[in-house]
Design an enzyme around this catalytic site. Structure first.
Site, PDB file in Angstrom:
ATOM      1  N   ASP A 260       5.804  14.848 -36.869  1.00  0.00           N
ATOM      2  CA  ASP A 260       5.633  13.599 -36.116  1.00  0.00           C
ATOM      3  C   ASP A 260       4.465  13.768 -35.140  1.00  0.00           C
ATOM      4  OD1 ASP A 260       6.323  11.033 -35.196  1.00  0.00           O
ATOM      5  OD2 ASP A 260       7.632  11.840 -33.628  1.00  0.00           O
TER       6      ASP A 260
ATOM      7  N   GLU B 285      -2.036   6.636 -38.306  1.00  0.00           N
ATOM      8  CA  GLU B 285      -1.779   5.539 -37.359  1.00  0.00           C
ATOM      9  C   GLU B 285      -3.074   4.849 -36.977  1.00  0.00           C
ATOM     10  OE1 GLU B 285       1.115   6.271 -34.289  1.00  0.00           O
ATOM     11  OE2 GLU B 285       0.020   5.053 -32.833  1.00  0.00           O
TER      12      GLU B 285
ATOM     13  N   HIS C 143       6.722   2.800 -35.019  1.00  0.00           N
ATOM     14  CA  HIS C 143       7.062   3.751 -33.949  1.00  0.00           C
ATOM     15  C   HIS C 143       7.505   2.945 -32.731  1.00  0.00           C
ATOM     16  CE1 HIS C 143       4.950   7.595 -35.318  1.00  0.00           C
ATOM     17  NE2 HIS C 143       4.756   6.740 -36.302  1.00  0.00           N
TER      18      HIS C 143
ATOM     19  N   ASN D 179      10.964   4.987 -36.625  1.00  0.00           N
ATOM     20  CA  ASN D 179      11.158   6.219 -35.863  1.00  0.00           C
ATOM     21  C   ASN D 179      12.176   6.018 -34.750  1.00  0.00           C
ATOM     22  OD1 ASN D 179       8.981   6.874 -37.462  1.00  0.00           O
ATOM     23  ND2 ASN D 179       7.902   7.952 -35.831  1.00  0.00           N
TER      24      ASN D 179
HETATM   25 ZN   LIG Z   1       5.591   7.731 -32.449  1.00  0.00          ZN
END
Ligand SMILES: [Zn+2]
Length: 307
Positions: A82, A134, A210, A253
């Site tokens: 992560d 991301e 997230h 997440n």
């Molecule tokens: Zn995150």
């Protein structure tokens, strides 16, 4: 491979219109709680390990804990890095046996994020490891936000399309109004669903959310009752999570929810039984509390019964 790849688990989730929870693990109790929940729910699961968790537990411990968790649960289990922020973070995990890595270059300029992500994808894919990347800034947004402000921080759909084409990533984490941690919002998160829909159409791959905590009320109440200082209630409402899944979010997440469940249960034991000093009697109820929250998330995400 002991672990399932992120790609196989998320491609199946996307086709089945459900999402798989990525739960951060830092120690044995958390991992046992998540693995136990996945087993009872017959849900695929993603064990997320951050660089700081690796630093805390040691890579040998956390890898073995994840391996035993996957073995015992008997469900498709991804071991995922992560928020790797460097080439070295990712390579270390690929070499050690992780089945998935996230490279978070979201703070880099676009071209640099593309270049570094593409480098990691080439190596990861050669090793049979999936990659999440991301794009956009995960800043919380309260109340009304102008279009200009949203465009400055949220993921740009056109850029997302260019990014996935040029990097070859397997999943993309987007910024659409969620925020890391428990206390960024005074109220509920306000998600930009039209943007999510746009991105999903263009990138045509699993989307990752997230900062999508939504701490159950009983956990918040218990934490507060036993002395936790909570600066604000948090999170994304369950309805918004369901809408996000219907629009293509396949990985969600979860960290804050589990942290709060764990520490609230520990606070309760210590407050109600000040004579207790057997760690097993303190961590045991914490494990049960984390497991209950994880099971609730699996039901909410629709991953229950999909293993
Ligand atoms: Zn995150």
């Amino acid at each position: 491979m002991i672990f399932a790849t992120l790609k196989e688990v998320l491609d199946r989730a996307r086709a089945g219109k459900y999402a798989v929870g990525a739960f951060n693990i830092n120690d044995m109790e958390i991992a046992k709680a998540i693995g136990g929940a996945a087993k009872e729910e017959r849900s695929p699961v993603i064990l997320a390990v951050s660089p700081s968790a690796i630093k805390y537990a040691g890579i040998e411990y956390i890898y073995e804990i994840a391996r035993v968790t996957a073995d015992n649960s008997g469900v498709p289990t991804v071991l995922h890095l992560d928020h790797g922020t460097s080439f070295d973070d990712c390579i270390q995990c690929i070499r050690y046996g992780w089945s998935s890595v996230m490279f978070d270059g979201s703070k880099l300029p676009f071209e640099e994020n593309v270049k570094q992500t593409a480098d990691i994808v080439r190596i990861a894919h050669a090793a049979g490891v999936s990659v999440e990347a991301e794009l956009g800034k995960l800043a919380g947004v309260e109340g009304h936000v102008s279009v200009e402000e949203k465009d400055a921080i949220f993921t740009n759909p056109g850029e997302a399309k260019l990014f996935v084409d040029r990097t070859g990533v397997d999943a993309l984490a987007v910024a659409i109004g969620t925020s890391h941690g428990a206390y960024k919002f005074k109220g509920e998160a306000n998600l930009d669903f039209p943007r999510l829909e746009n991105i999903e159409k263009l990138v045509n791959m699993p989307i990752v959310l997230h900062g999508a905590s939504g701490v159950p009320k009983d956990v918040l109440d218990k934490a507060a009752k036993y002395g936790a200082k909570l600066p604000g209630a948090a999170g994304v409402p369950n309805d918004a999570i369901k809408t996000a899944i219907s629009l293509g979010v396949a990985k969600i997440n979860i960290d804050t929810d589990i942290r709060l469940a764990m520490t609230a249960a520990i606070r309760q034991v210590l407050a109600e039984k000040p004579e207790e000093f057997d760690p097993r009697k303190i961590f045991g109820p914490a494990e049960d509390a984390m497991k209950a929250v994880a099971k609730g998330k699996m039901q909410l995400f629709g991953s229950s019964g999909r293993a």
